[in-house]
Design an enzyme around this catalytic site. Structure first.
Site, PDB file in Angstrom:
ATOM      1  N   LYS A   1      -5.017   2.764  -0.163  1.00 56.10           N
ATOM      2  CA  LYS A   1      -5.234   3.169   1.225  1.00 56.10           C
ATOM      3  C   LYS A   1      -4.810   4.609   1.426  1.00 56.10           C
ATOM      4  CE  LYS A   1      -6.138  -0.232   4.459  1.00 56.10           C
ATOM      5  NZ  LYS A   1      -5.060  -1.040   4.989  1.00 56.10           N
TER       6      LYS A   1
ATOM      7  N   ASP B   1       0.821  -1.201   0.000  1.00 56.33           N
ATOM      8  CA  ASP B   1       0.000   0.000   0.000  1.00 56.33           C
ATOM      9  C   ASP B   1       0.856   1.251   0.000  1.00 56.33           C
ATOM     10  OD1 ASP B   1       0.599   0.152   2.769  1.00 56.33           O
ATOM     11  OD2 ASP B   1      -1.073  -1.219   3.155  1.00 56.33           O
TER      12      ASP B   1
ATOM     13  N   MET C   1      -1.769   8.693  12.612  1.00 57.04           N
ATOM     14  CA  MET C   1      -2.919   9.123  11.795  1.00 57.04           C
ATOM     15  C   MET C   1      -3.623  10.332  12.396  1.00 57.04           C
ATOM     16  SD  MET C   1      -4.486   5.394  10.765  1.00 57.04           S
ATOM     17  CE  MET C   1      -4.167   4.567  12.302  1.00 57.04           C
TER      18      MET C   1
END
Ligand code: SAH
Length: 468
Positions: free
Chosen positions: A272, A250, A385
């Site tokens: 992603k 990814d 994140m």
């Protein structure tokens, strides 16, 4: 390519060495190991050549070089300190198309002698085309440490079983896999640790077993690629990368790491990016199982560590349900990479006794975290994140009791050449971020340890921005 690499068979062939000093002796030693019948032409011999003569390992002509010494020679080395003689040998050899090497004079050579790593029958030759003997020697030293000394014995064993394996395992792909397993599995370890009889027995058993097994068995390797710098891959990750038939990766995985895959491996991108999931997670899980069931070795490559905010657990659960074999290879997680490369220890006796990893992924514009537990001094908080939620994060931590002067760092693209470190406090960071051009992937570190960055930052290309 400046030179064409070849390996000469000089076993039982007449080879000529002109010169009788130490340099000549070193060449003679190599040629003798390769089985050559060496004639040395030189008025005098150094001690080691005299010993060889006494042992009848060489023939000696105790005089100066003469033109007809070249007759019926397979290979010639000139190692005299007389320029004129060296040139004479070279010219004659060239005119007769006999390969010739004049030591340290590449312009007089028709071949050059590489640095070698000898694990006969396995041999590795290193050449820099004469550019730098030092570089060749350093490379050789590196390779020496990488190739177990018993590699030659492993090659002998493989050669011994070659015909049998070919007869018993008739599918080419299956055969290749069989040999890879031998070279990298328990049988190789037995050889390396001196248990040759056990290795031979295991080989017999392995051939029978491979013959009996129905079709290829696929497998999934769930591998952590680390935070970005390819040097931070594990040895096992690298080895599996070079074996896998299919690589499913990814966005977080860098191109330099993908470059290390087997040349003919299929690369499958499953995306992603935030809000642009190229393939939903459930589909990725099933895709891995489907390819493995076709008998392929699938390497699922994930940024950082597969078990830290990597959904590795979900992928493995599906493989379990589908009865697919797998193995998991840990990677350096972004927190460890960012901390080291930004010079921010995650724990420190004076500033932080614990560290907590959380995800700052926003759901409906908020972060659903246990704020009272997180808003503690003397601990480090790492947020994955969290870039879009910086404002919320700072406000919530202050609201639950952390000082607004608590230091905070954003580390963009940690461990890569685009690493950038933004330093501020819970109060200042939202404003600083508006002015700074920070992009994902970015990791957030909150706590007193961030102050150490000023003293401990070391990573050359890192750019630090923030309050002065
Ligand atoms: N499994 C990964 C984390 C995946 S979650 C690991 O163990 O590292 C994705 C988040 O990881 C990103 O949003 C970012 O916060 C962080 N991240 C991953 N690589 C990073 C890097 N090189 N620099 C900074 N943050 C990174």
């Amino acid at each position: 390519m400046k030179y064409f690499p070849v390996f000469f068979d000089i076993n039982n062939k007449r080879c000529l060495v002109v010169g009788g000093g130490d340099v000549a002796a070193r060449k003679v030693a190599l040629m003798f190991r390769a089985g050559a019948q060496v004639t040395v032409v030189s008025p005098e011999l150094c001690e080691s050549l005299q010993n060889r003569l006494a042992n009848k390992e060489i023939t000696h002509e105790a005089r100066s070089f003469e033109d007809n010494d070249l007759e019926a020679c397979a290979l010639i080395v000139a190692a005299t300190d007389d320029q004129a003689v060296n040139k004479q040998v070279s010219d004659l050899a060239h005119s007769k198309c006999i390969p010739v090497n004049v030591v340290d004079q590449p312009d007089l050579c028709s071949f050059i002698v590489p640095s070698i790593i000898d694990r006969s029958p396995v041999q590795v030759a290193v050449s820099t085309g004469g550019a730098s003997p030092v570089l060749a020697r350093l490379l050789r030293a590196r390779l020496e440490t990488m190739i177990p000394s018993a590699y030659g014995r492993l090659a002998d064993l493989m050669s011994e079983f070659r015909d049998k394996v070919k007869a018993k395992i008739t599918t080419e792909g299956k055969r290749r896999r069989f040999w890879e397993d031998v070279a990298q599995g328990p049988i190789a370890e037995m050889i390396f640790s001196g248990r040759e009889a056990a290795a031979r027995e295991a080989m017999h058993a392995a051939v029978e077993e491979a013959e009996a097994s129905t079709g290829d068995r696929g497998e999934v390797y769930l591998v952590g690629a680390g935070p970005g710098d390819p040097d931070l891959l594990t040895f096992r990750a690298l080895r599996l990368l070079q074996q896998a038939d299919v690589i499913v990766y990814d966005r977080l995985v860098s191109e330099e790491i993908l470059d290390m895959a087997r040349r003919d491996a299929d690369l499958v991108y499953v995306g992603k990016e935030r809000d642009k999931h190229t393939l939903p997670q459930e589909d990725i899980n099933l895709l891995l199982a489907r390819i493995a069931k076709k008998g392929k070795r699938v390497l699922r490559l994930k940024g950082g560590d597969p078990f830290i905010f990597g959904r590795g657990g979900e992928e493995i659960e599906t493989l379990m349900q589908e009865g697919v074999n797998f193995q998991i290879v840990p990677g350096i997680t972004a927190a460890a990479g960012a901390a080291s490369y930004a010079g921010i220890p995650l724990t420190h006796r004076n500033y932080a006794q614990s560290v907590t990893f959380v995800t700052g992924h926003l759901k409906d514009g908020t972060m659903n975290l246990n704020w009272p537990a997180l808003a503690h001094p003397h601990q480090t908080l790492v947020v994955y994140m969290g870039l879009l939620g910086v404002k919320t994060l700072c406000a919530k931590l202050i609201e639950h009791g952390l000082s607004e002067r608590t230091p905070m760092a954003l580390v963009q693209k940690a461990t890569t050449r685009q690493q950038k470190v933004l330093i501020g406090t819970l109060k200042s960071m939202p404003g600083l971020l508006e002015k700074a051009n920070i992009k994902p992937p970015t990791l957030i570190i909150v706590g007193e340890v961030v102050n150490l960055h000023e003293k401990l930052s070391w990573f050359g290309s890192a750019e630090t921005v923030g309050e002065g």
